[in-house]
Design a protein around this motif. Structure first.
Motif, short mmCIF file in Angstrom:
data_model
loop_
_atom_site.label_atom_id
_atom_site.label_comp_id
_atom_site.label_asym_id
_atom_site.label_seq_id
_atom_site.Cartn_x
_atom_site.Cartn_y
_atom_site.Cartn_z
N LEU A 58 59.45 12.03 -3.28
CA LEU A 58 60.55 11.90 -4.23
C LEU A 58 61.45 13.12 -4.02
CD1 LEU A 58 58.64 10.86 -7.49
CD2 LEU A 58 60.00 9.39 -5.99
N ASP A 59 62.75 12.95 -4.21
CA ASP A 59 63.68 14.07 -4.06
C ASP A 59 63.34 15.16 -5.07
OD1 ASP A 59 65.02 12.52 -2.21
OD2 ASP A 59 66.55 11.85 -3.64
N THR A 69 64.26 14.20 -8.53
CA THR A 69 63.71 12.95 -9.05
C THR A 69 62.43 13.24 -9.82
OG1 THR A 69 64.63 11.72 -7.19
CG2 THR A 69 62.87 10.64 -8.40
N TYR A 119 62.57 2.09 -10.19
CA TYR A 119 63.21 3.32 -10.68
C TYR A 119 64.07 3.01 -11.89
CZ TYR A 119 61.93 5.28 -6.15
OH TYR A 119 61.22 5.72 -5.06
N HIS A 121 66.84 9.04 0.42
CA HIS A 121 67.79 8.94 -0.71
C HIS A 121 68.23 7.49 -0.97
CE1 HIS A 121 67.92 13.19 -0.73
NE2 HIS A 121 68.89 13.39 0.14
N GLN A 122 67.30 6.58 -0.78
CA GLN A 122 67.70 5.16 -0.78
C GLN A 122 68.38 4.71 -2.08
OE1 GLN A 122 64.86 2.41 0.77
NE2 GLN A 122 65.89 0.62 -0.08
N VAL A 123 67.79 5.05 -3.22
CA VAL A 123 68.35 4.57 -4.49
C VAL A 123 69.74 5.16 -4.70
CG1 VAL A 123 68.08 4.59 -7.00
CG2 VAL A 123 66.09 4.16 -5.53
N LYS A 124 69.85 6.47 -4.45
CA LYS A 124 71.15 7.13 -4.66
C LYS A 124 72.22 6.53 -3.74
CE LYS A 124 68.96 11.44 -6.03
NZ LYS A 124 68.36 12.65 -5.50
N LEU A 132 67.17 10.23 -12.07
CA LEU A 132 66.36 9.21 -11.40
C LEU A 132 64.89 9.45 -11.69
CD1 LEU A 132 66.44 6.80 -9.45
CD2 LEU A 132 66.34 8.41 -7.54
#
Ligand code: URA
Length: 239
Positions: free
Chosen positions: A103-104, A107, A134, A188-191, A204
């Protein structure tokens, strides 16, 4: 020298209390002799501990669930930042642990920490399509067709993503709240996905992974061993 209850709880991945009960039941032997006092200290490098016919030794597999707080990186060491291992309780710390995926730094939410390379490999392999859900908040309003775009499989440059499920909770007055379920784990897929449809993610949190939901009673920064039922769910997702 190590206390017997500590040794049993670490090597069998059970709580101290469960280890004490096990020891008191008279089933634990050290070098062939029954030891029923949990506080007994021994030299783990020289003496053999057994339960029934089996020796309890070597590195046992551990599975830890953490509610990751913001501000920590998913790495075993980092020159600049604190890592999630820095906040692992002493009782859960041991060599060879790693995070299942990353996770970032900013996050929060559900993170699994383990030393089971095989299970981790299977759960992260694209073949298994393990779902990760998420909750997000961001600035900007999502394009109206964002859920359809995600469902069809969004393209990020030359990268074609697998179908994802976007549920908008609210998107008005320049603010968006939503839930997004993806089955991959690109950087960073979701972002990046949300940015593509007009939302800059500012918060997130991962709320589920491989069929496991973030337990409501696990506060940010806390971690504990997975229960047997939770581990079953993870293993089921890797079949
Ligand atoms: N997607 C992101 O952008 N960041 C994360 O930490 C996880 C998924």
């Amino acid at each position: 020298m190590i206390r017997l209850d500590k040794y049993i709880s670490e090597h069998k991945n059970i709580t101290r209390k469960e280890a004490k009960t096990l020891i008191k039941s008279g089933k634990i032997k050290i070098d062939g002799k029954t030891v029923s006092s949990p506080e007994y200290k021994f030299d783990e490098t020289a003496e053999k501990v057994s339960l029934g016919e089996k020796t309890i030794d070597g590195e046992s597999l551990v599975y830890i669930i953490m509610n990751k707080p913001a501000g920590f990186v998913c790495a075993s060491e980092d020159k600049k930042d604190k890592t999630v291992f820095d906040i692992l309780p002493q009782s859960l710390k041991r060599k060879g642990l790693f995070t299942m995926g990353r996770l970032d730094k900013d996050t929060t939410g559900l993170l699994i920490i383990t030393n089971d390379g095989e299970l981790s490999h299977r759960l992260l392999s694209p073949k298994h399509h393990v779902n990760k859900e998420y909750y997000l908040e961001g600035t900007g309003e999502a394009a109206e067709n964002a859920p359809e775009l995600f469902e069809e499989g969004l393209s990020l440059g030359r990268l074609k993503l697998k179908p994802a499920e976007l549920k908008i909770i609210s998107s008005e007055k320049g603010q968006t709240k939503a839930r997004l379920t993806i089955s991959e784990g690109k950087f960073h897929q979701v972002k990046r996905m949300m940015y593509e449809v007009g939302v800059e993610v500012t918060y997130l949190k991962r709320i589920s992974f491989a069929g496991l939901s973030l337990p409501g009673d696990l506060n940010e920064g806390e971690a504990r061993p997975l229960t047997e039922d939770e581990l079953k769910i993870l293993k089921q997702s890797a079949l």
